[in-house]
Scaffold this motif. Structure first.
Motif, PDB file in Angstrom:
ATOM      1  N   THR A  82       0.836  -1.203   0.000  1.00 38.32           N
ATOM      2  CA  THR A  82       0.000   0.000   0.000  1.00 38.32           C
ATOM      3  C   THR A  82       0.870   1.252   0.000  1.00 38.32           C
ATOM      4  OG1 THR A  82      -1.770  -1.142   1.185  1.00 38.32           O
ATOM      5  CG2 THR A  82      -1.798   1.251   1.233  1.00 38.32           C
ATOM      6  N   SER A  83       1.901   1.246   0.833  1.00 41.35           N
ATOM      7  CA  SER A  83       2.801   2.408   0.900  1.00 41.35           C
ATOM      8  C   SER A  83       3.562   2.593  -0.403  1.00 41.35           C
ATOM      9  CB  SER A  83       3.788   2.242   2.063  1.00 41.35           C
ATOM     10  OG  SER A  83       3.114   2.225   3.303  1.00 41.35           O
ATOM     11  N   VAL A  84       4.049   1.491  -0.975  1.00 40.81           N
ATOM     12  CA  VAL A  84       4.782   1.550  -2.240  1.00 40.81           C
ATOM     13  C   VAL A  84       3.874   2.066  -3.351  1.00 40.81           C
ATOM     14  CG1 VAL A  84       5.913   0.145  -4.007  1.00 40.81           C
ATOM     15  CG2 VAL A  84       6.451  -0.210  -1.592  1.00 40.81           C
ATOM     16  N   SER A  85       2.617   1.631  -3.328  1.00 44.71           N
ATOM     17  CA  SER A  85       1.649   2.113  -4.314  1.00 44.71           C
ATOM     18  C   SER A  85       1.475   3.618  -4.231  1.00 44.71           C
ATOM     19  CB  SER A  85       0.298   1.426  -4.094  1.00 44.71           C
ATOM     20  OG  SER A  85      -0.701   1.992  -4.905  1.00 44.71           O
ATOM     21  N   GLY A  86       1.599   4.156  -3.014  1.00 44.76           N
ATOM     22  CA  GLY A  86       1.454   5.591  -2.818  1.00 44.76           C
ATOM     23  C   GLY A  86       2.715   6.384  -3.086  1.00 44.76           C
ATOM     24  N   GLY A  87       3.792   5.698  -3.486  1.00 43.94           N
ATOM     25  CA  GLY A  87       5.018   6.394  -3.852  1.00 43.94           C
ATOM     26  C   GLY A  87       6.174   6.233  -2.891  1.00 43.94           C
ATOM     27  N   ALA A  88       5.963   5.542  -1.765  1.00 42.59           N
ATOM     28  CA  ALA A  88       7.050   5.340  -0.812  1.00 42.59           C
ATOM     29  C   ALA A  88       8.103   4.393  -1.391  1.00 42.59           C
ATOM     30  CB  ALA A  88       6.506   4.773   0.496  1.00 42.59           C
ATOM     31  N   LYS A  89       9.366   4.664  -1.086  1.00 48.09           N
ATOM     32  CA  LYS A  89      10.474   3.816  -1.523  1.00 48.09           C
ATOM     33  C   LYS A  89      10.905   2.957  -0.343  1.00 48.09           C
ATOM     34  CE  LYS A  89      10.548   5.968  -5.498  1.00 48.09           C
ATOM     35  NZ  LYS A  89      10.033   5.316  -6.724  1.00 48.09           N
ATOM     36  N   GLN A  90      10.559   1.679  -0.395  1.00 48.13           N
ATOM     37  CA  GLN A  90      10.814   0.782   0.731  1.00 48.13           C
ATOM     38  C   GLN A  90      11.422  -0.538   0.258  1.00 48.13           C
ATOM     39  OE1 GLN A  90       7.082   0.415   2.881  1.00 48.13           O
ATOM     40  NE2 GLN A  90       7.061   2.577   3.449  1.00 48.13           N
ATOM     41  N   THR A  91      12.136  -1.193   1.177  1.00 46.93           N
ATOM     42  CA  THR A  91      12.796  -2.450   0.849  1.00 46.93           C
ATOM     43  C   THR A  91      12.582  -3.462   1.964  1.00 46.93           C
ATOM     44  OG1 THR A  91      14.529  -1.235  -0.345  1.00 46.93           O
ATOM     45  CG2 THR A  91      14.979  -3.536   0.210  1.00 46.93           C
ATOM     46  N   VAL A  92      12.094  -4.639   1.600  1.00 44.24           N
ATOM     47  CA  VAL A  92      11.920  -5.742   2.540  1.00 44.24           C
ATOM     48  C   VAL A  92      13.243  -6.498   2.640  1.00 44.24           C
ATOM     49  CG1 VAL A  92      10.715  -7.918   2.961  1.00 44.24           C
ATOM     50  CG2 VAL A  92       9.465  -5.966   1.991  1.00 44.24           C
ATOM     51  N   VAL A  93      13.795  -6.607   3.850  1.00 44.63           N
ATOM     52  CA  VAL A  93      15.104  -7.244   4.013  1.00 44.63           C
ATOM     53  C   VAL A  93      15.053  -8.523   4.845  1.00 44.63           C
ATOM     54  CG1 VAL A  93      16.304  -5.033   3.775  1.00 44.63           C
ATOM     55  CG2 VAL A  93      15.711  -5.886   6.069  1.00 44.63           C
ATOM     56  N   LEU A  94      13.902  -8.807   5.457  1.00 45.96           N
ATOM     57  CA  LEU A  94      13.804  -9.943   6.367  1.00 45.96           C
ATOM     58  C   LEU A  94      12.348 -10.373   6.500  1.00 45.96           C
ATOM     59  CD1 LEU A  94      15.081 -11.723   8.755  1.00 45.96           C
ATOM     60  CD2 LEU A  94      14.408  -9.828  10.252  1.00 45.96           C
ATOM     61  N   VAL A  95      12.114 -11.670   6.494  1.00 45.82           N
ATOM     62  CA  VAL A  95      10.799 -12.200   6.843  1.00 45.82           C
ATOM     63  C   VAL A  95      10.852 -12.615   8.316  1.00 45.82           C
ATOM     64  CG1 VAL A  95       9.000 -13.891   6.339  1.00 45.82           C
ATOM     65  CG2 VAL A  95      10.492 -13.093   4.496  1.00 45.82           C
ATOM     66  N   ASN A  96      10.126 -11.901   9.159  1.00 46.40           N
ATOM     67  CA  ASN A  96      10.076 -12.286  10.569  1.00 46.40           C
ATOM     68  C   ASN A  96       9.278 -13.573  10.755  1.00 46.40           C
ATOM     69  OD1 ASN A  96       9.731  -8.981  10.621  1.00 46.40           O
ATOM     70  ND2 ASN A  96      11.235  -9.755  12.083  1.00 46.40           N
ATOM     71  N   ASP A  97       8.104 -13.614  10.100  1.00 45.56           N
ATOM     72  CA  ASP A  97       7.204 -14.734  10.357  1.00 45.56           C
ATOM     73  C   ASP A  97       6.095 -14.772   9.321  1.00 45.56           C
ATOM     74  OD1 ASP A  97       4.390 -13.625  11.610  1.00 45.56           O
ATOM     75  OD2 ASP A  97       6.054 -12.264  12.039  1.00 45.56           O
ATOM     76  N   ASN A  98       5.324 -15.832   9.396  1.00 45.00           N
ATOM     77  CA  ASN A  98       4.029 -15.940   8.720  1.00 45.00           C
ATOM     78  C   ASN A  98       2.966 -16.115   9.787  1.00 45.00           C
ATOM     79  OD1 ASN A  98       4.070 -17.568   5.438  1.00 45.00           O
ATOM     80  ND2 ASN A  98       4.973 -15.643   6.111  1.00 45.00           N
ATOM     81  N   GLY A 306      12.796  -4.382  -7.130  1.00 47.24           N
ATOM     82  CA  GLY A 306      13.690  -4.008  -6.044  1.00 47.24           C
ATOM     83  C   GLY A 306      13.061  -4.007  -4.672  1.00 47.24           C
ATOM     84  N   LEU A 307      11.822  -4.465  -4.563  1.00 46.01           N
ATOM     85  CA  LEU A 307      11.146  -4.441  -3.265  1.00 46.01           C
ATOM     86  C   LEU A 307      11.751  -5.456  -2.303  1.00 46.01           C
ATOM     87  CD1 LEU A 307       8.833  -3.464  -1.439  1.00 46.01           C
ATOM     88  CD2 LEU A 307       7.372  -5.204  -2.507  1.00 46.01           C
ATOM     89  N   PHE A 308      12.137  -6.623  -2.812  1.00 45.71           N
ATOM     90  CA  PHE A 308      12.672  -7.689  -1.969  1.00 45.71           C
ATOM     91  C   PHE A 308      14.184  -7.800  -2.136  1.00 45.71           C
ATOM     92  CE2 PHE A 308       8.337  -9.173  -3.258  1.00 45.71           C
ATOM     93  CZ  PHE A 308       7.725  -8.962  -2.024  1.00 45.71           C
ATOM     94  N   ASP A 309      14.907  -7.714  -1.026  1.00 46.24           N
ATOM     95  CA  ASP A 309      16.370  -7.792  -1.059  1.00 46.24           C
ATOM     96  C   ASP A 309      16.830  -8.877  -0.083  1.00 46.24           C
ATOM     97  OD1 ASP A 309      19.105  -7.429  -1.034  1.00 46.24           O
ATOM     98  OD2 ASP A 309      19.016  -5.247  -0.939  1.00 46.24           O
ATOM     99  N   ASP A 310      17.281  -9.997  -0.636  1.00 49.51           N
ATOM    100  CA  ASP A 310      17.719 -11.119   0.206  1.00 49.51           C
ATOM    101  C   ASP A 310      19.204 -11.085   0.530  1.00 49.51           C
ATOM    102  OD1 ASP A 310      18.823 -11.749  -2.236  1.00 49.51           O
ATOM    103  OD2 ASP A 310      17.902 -13.736  -2.398  1.00 49.51           O
ATOM    104  N   THR A 311      19.875 -10.011   0.126  1.00 54.71           N
ATOM    105  CA  THR A 311      21.325  -9.890   0.324  1.00 54.71           C
ATOM    106  C   THR A 311      21.726 -10.100   1.778  1.00 54.71           C
ATOM    107  OG1 THR A 311      21.453  -8.292  -1.489  1.00 54.71           O
ATOM    108  CG2 THR A 311      23.316  -8.368   0.035  1.00 54.71           C
ATOM    109  N   PHE A 312      20.953  -9.520   2.677  1.00 57.14           N
ATOM    110  CA  PHE A 312      21.345  -9.493   4.084  1.00 57.14           C
ATOM    111  C   PHE A 312      21.098 -10.834   4.764  1.00 57.14           C
ATOM    112  CE2 PHE A 312      20.111  -5.309   2.571  1.00 57.14           C
ATOM    113  CZ  PHE A 312      21.314  -4.625   2.752  1.00 57.14           C
ATOM    114  N   VAL A 313      20.013 -11.503   4.402  1.00 59.35           N
ATOM    115  CA  VAL A 313      19.763 -12.839   4.946  1.00 59.35           C
ATOM    116  C   VAL A 313      20.833 -13.808   4.431  1.00 59.35           C
ATOM    117  CG1 VAL A 313      18.176 -14.794   4.966  1.00 59.35           C
ATOM    118  CG2 VAL A 313      17.294 -12.472   5.230  1.00 59.35           C
ATOM    119  N   LYS A 314      21.187 -13.684   3.172  1.00 63.68           N
ATOM    120  CA  LYS A 314      22.223 -14.559   2.605  1.00 63.68           C
ATOM    121  C   LYS A 314      23.548 -14.399   3.331  1.00 63.68           C
ATOM    122  CE  LYS A 314      20.591 -15.146  -2.159  1.00 63.68           C
ATOM    123  NZ  LYS A 314      20.839 -14.802  -3.594  1.00 63.68           N
TER     124      LYS A 314
END
Length: 318
Positions: A82-98, A306-314
Motif C-alpha cells: 500500500t505504501s509503495v503504491s502511494g510512492g514510498a520507496k521501501q525495501t523488505v530485508v527480512l521475513v520475521n514470520d508468517n 527491487g522491493l525484496f532484497d535477500d542480500t542481508f539474509v544470505k
C-alpha cells in the motif's frame, strides 16, 4: 510462538554504523522479539545504535515509515505494498514470520460460519491484513464485501466494540484476538491458518537507508537471528519480556505459539526466491497487489522491482 524456528550458529559479526536507527514495532507476536534484542544488548553487540519505537496503533507505524519519520518498521506485506503504491520507496530485508492462525475472524454466538455473516455487521481495520483475510474468507464462502455491513475501525477499538456487543463479528490479530474472545459464546470462524502464506510479516527499511548504510541493515538482520536463538535458549525469560511488552499474561502470550511461525534463515531464503506457490513472496505480492487494486485501497499498481532484497539474509552465517 517461538518454538517453531530455533536457529543456531547465527552470525555475531558486528556492523559499523555511526548513524542512529529508529525502528518501529507494535503488538504482533512476530515483532515483539525486538524488545528482547534491546533488553539483552544484542543491538549494541552488533555495533548498532537503535531506538526502538513502540506504536500502540499499528497503522501509525506504517504511516511513520511511509513519511520517513522512522528508518524501518515491522509490518505486513500488504501494508508495505500500500505504501509503495502511494510512492514510498521501501525495501523488505527480512521475513520475521508468517501468520498461521493469529489473525482471526471472530463472530458472536449464533454465527457458525463465514456464510452466516451475510447481512451482519463486521468491524475490521480497513486496508490491513485482517481486511484481506476477511475478503479471502468471504470469497471462499462465495460472498463479497457487499454482502456484509463493513464497519471500518482500528483493531483495538474493533475488538472492544465486539466485546461490547455493538457488532456481530470482528477481524483482528493477536493479541487483540484475546480481547475479542472475552465475549461469551464468541468463536473464530476463519483464521490465517486456512490461507497459508497469505500474511507474511517483515522488517522493512526506507530504501535510502539500505542504499546508504547497508552495514547497519546487515547488523539488524544479524541481530534478529541472534535474538531468535537467544529466545530458544532462554524461553522463560524471553516470555516474561515479550508478554510484558505485549501487555498480556505469559500464558496468553504462550497461547500464540502455534499461531505465528517464526522463519528460519532457510525459510527466509525460500520465501525470497521467485516462484509461483504461497511460500514465495513475489507470488503473494502479486495476489495482494490485485486485492489492493480491486478493492480500491491502492490507486496505483505497486512496483515490485527491487522491493525484496535477500542480500542481508544470505550474508548471515548458519
Amino acid at each position: 510462538m517461538l518454538g517453531v524456528a530455533g536457529l543456531s550458529g547465527c552470525s555475531s559479526s558486528t556492523a559499523s554504523s555511526s548513524a542512529k536507527l529508529t525502528i518501529g514495532f507494535s503488538a504482533w507476536p512476530g515483532w515483539i522479539p525486538w524488545q528482547v534484542a534491546a533488553d539483552q544488548g544484542l543491538f549494541k553487540k552488533n555495533g548498532l545504535d537503535v531506538e526502538l519505537k513502540w506504536f500502540d496503533v499499528y497503522t501509525d507505524s506504517i504511516n511513520a515509515l511511509a513519511t520517513g519519520a522512522i528508518d524501518a518498521n515491522s509490518q505486513t506485506l500488504n501494508d508495505t505494498l500500500t505504501s509503495v503504491s502511494g510512492g514510498a520507496k521501501q525495501t523488505v530485508v527480512l521475513v520475521n514470520d508468517n501468520s498461521t492462525g493469529n489473525d482471526k475472524i471472530i463472530a458472536r454466538e449464533g454465527i457458525n460460519s463465514v456464510g452466516d455473516l451475510k447481512g451482519k455487521k463486521v468491524a475490521v481495520e480497513q486496508g490491513t491484513v485482517d481486511h484481506y483475510l476477511l475478503l479471502l474468507a468471504l470469497a471462499e464462502a462465495k460472498l463479497t464485501e457487499k454482502d456484509i455491513e463493513l464497519t471500518p475501525m482500528a483493531t483495538d477499538a474493533a475488538a472492544a466494540a465486539f466485546v461490547a456487543g455493538k457488532i456481530d463479528a470482528v477481524g483482528a490479530f493477536a493479541p487483540f484476538t484475546t480481547k475479542a474472545l472475552e465475549r461469551p459464546g464468541s468463536r473464530p470462524i476463519a483464521t490465517s491458518a486456512e490461507f497459508p502464506g497469505a500474511i507474511p510479516d517483515h522488517l522493512v527499511f526506507k530504501a535510502e537507508v539500505v542504499k546508504n548504510n547497508p552495514q547497519a541493515v546487515q547488523g539488524m538482520v544479524n541481530t534478529w537471528f541472534e535474538t531468535v536463538a537467544w529466545i530458544k535458549a532462554n524461553r522463560q525469560q524471553a516470555m516474561d519480556i515479550m508478554s510484558k511488552r505485549g501487555g498480556v499474561s505469559v500464558k496468553e502470550y504462550e497461547d500464540y505459539d502455534s499461531g505465528t511461525s517464526i522463519f528460519t534463515r532457510k525459510q527466509n531464503l525460500d520465501a525470497f526466491t521467485p516462484g509461483t506457490t504461497p511460500q514465495h513472496l513475489n507470488h503473494q505480492a502479486r495476489l495482494a497487489s490485485d486485492f489492493l487494486m480491486n478493492t480500491g485501497l491502492a490507486k496505483n499498481q505497486p512496483n515490485l522491482d527491487g522491493l525484496f532484497d535477500d542480500t542481508f539474509v544470505k550474508a548471515v552465517k548458519e
